[in-house]
Design an enzyme around this catalytic site. Sequence first.
Site, PDB file in Angstrom:
ATOM      1  CD  GLU A  78      -3.218  -0.598   2.046  1.00 36.97           C
ATOM      2  OE1 GLU A  78      -4.120   0.177   1.697  1.00 36.97           O
ATOM      3  OE2 GLU A  78      -3.172  -1.146   3.153  1.00 36.97           O
TER       4      GLU A  78
ATOM      5  CB  CYS B  36       5.460  -4.300   9.809  1.00 38.21           C
ATOM      6  SG  CYS B  36       6.625  -3.512  10.956  1.00 38.21           S
TER       7      CYS B  36
ATOM      8  CB  CYS C 154       3.312  -0.788  16.773  1.00 40.63           C
ATOM      9  SG  CYS C 154       5.080  -0.440  16.595  1.00 40.63           S
TER      10      CYS C 154
ATOM     11  N   GLY D  70       5.643  -1.483   6.962  1.00 39.02           N
ATOM     12  CA  GLY D  70       6.995  -1.949   7.212  1.00 39.02           C
ATOM     13  C   GLY D  70       7.826  -1.007   8.058  1.00 39.02           C
TER      14      GLY D  70
ATOM     15  CB  SER E  56       8.788   7.128  10.047  1.00 39.20           C
ATOM     16  OG  SER E  56       8.279   6.896  11.347  1.00 39.20           O
TER      17      SER E  56
ATOM     18  CB  SER F 152       7.242   5.841  15.677  1.00 44.89           C
ATOM     19  OG  SER F 152       5.909   5.697  16.073  1.00 44.89           O
ATOM     20  CG  LEU F 153       9.142   8.886  22.066  1.00 48.80           C
ATOM     21  CD1 LEU F 153      10.411   8.053  22.012  1.00 48.80           C
ATOM     22  CD2 LEU F 153       9.458  10.321  22.479  1.00 48.80           C
ATOM     23  CG  ASN F 154       4.032   6.390  19.068  1.00 46.38           C
ATOM     24  OD1 ASN F 154       3.810   7.487  18.568  1.00 46.38           O
ATOM     25  ND2 ASN F 154       4.434   5.360  18.346  1.00 46.38           N
TER      26      ASN F 154
ATOM     27  CG  ASN G 123      -5.896   7.741  12.234  1.00 46.09           C
ATOM     28  OD1 ASN G 123      -6.697   8.659  12.129  1.00 46.09           O
ATOM     29  ND2 ASN G 123      -4.614   7.873  11.890  1.00 46.09           N
TER      30      ASN G 123
ATOM     31  CB  CYS H  19      -1.041   7.599  10.935  1.00 41.48           C
ATOM     32  SG  CYS H  19       0.333   7.091  11.967  1.00 41.48           S
TER      33      CYS H  19
END
EC number: 2.1.1.-
Length: 398
Positions: free
Chosen positions: A140, A160, A164, A211, A243, A265-267, A340, A383
């Site tokens: 995609e 991937c 996560c 990925g 990223s 990407s911390l989050n 999302n 996302c």
Amino acid sequence: MRVPEIPEETASPLRAGDPPAQVAGHPLIRRSARVPRWRARLADHDAASLAELLRRAGGTASAARAVSGKVVRHAFGAEPGAPAPAWDARALAALGVGAWAHEALLALDPAPSLEIAERAPAQDDTLRLVLRAGDGALIESVLIPGPARTTLCVSSQVGCARACSFCETGRLGLERQLAAGEIVDQVRIARALAAERGGAPLRNLVFMGMGEPFDNLGEVLKAIRLLTDPRAFRFAPSHVTVSTVGVADKIEPFFRDARAELAVSLNAPDDARRQAIMPVNARFSMAALKEAIARALPPGRRVLFEYVLFDRFNDAPEDADLLAAYVAGLRCRVNVIPCNPGPDPALRPPSAARLDAFVARLSGHGVTTLVRRPRGRDVGGACGQLAGMARLRQPEPA
């Protein structure tokens, strides 16, 4: 307070020591995670690898470099929408390429290796693309139009392995790596579509699709070298962002070799919560990640931290304080991304009030903070939503 906004931009095999984590009852690495070993397509080569191929075909090093530059310009330097350049002995001779190089070059197929399997236009004019590779693998990409430029969200793997918990792609497992040409072909197809649709040209690339780019770093870097080559696609390195979930031991090689910007990407503001949603944190702690960034970040460069905001998980004012303390001392900015809909129903987007309060608190610490608003959510193109393989992997009719 007015919150600044930007549009959503949805930038090597795993090491032997990585645990074979499980998701939904199946191993994350479902088939060979290797890059396909074909190198019969022209887009699988940047100028340097093409020159090496020509040197092995009998050319001197200087002749091979000269020919590779001419070929890259001829094959990839045309404006979007232009007819495909001729690719035969006559065309090569017209470029001044000697007969000694013809056999090696004409063995390479200049056509894209991907075809469009599905187009899903969103209400906001975002376009989600599902592309099919020669082996049937589905990839995609997301085309995101803007007033001044169009952005493409690029995939680097089929699936991937990083799992996560807020990401649909992570549920699919890693099927295989993408070859450099398959990465480039996403851009070729999207650039033609952007020209066909009108509006701003495609000038911005973000490796934020399917990925983990650092788990396929060699092919990603090769693709970026071709995409930023001024003789070929001519993307500005400052408009290419890669990223990562935070594979800390690949940050130094990335900054050494990449003509691109880095996003991390911390989050979460602490290890316990980050590890709860991002298994990579078990191997690379937040402290190790920050140390790797501080050590490798080139002078004058900044790193982008992505912080997906989840309701009452990581969005309290105190969490903003912890995040500000973490990024202190680094040249950086933070993109705050309301989550999302994804695979974990417990992870929900915050209210507008909690979002604004978090951003105000973080900005109050002097942290450059932007909010990335969802694009393409209604077609599964936002996302964390890319899972087209699962949607389209249906048995073919008998």
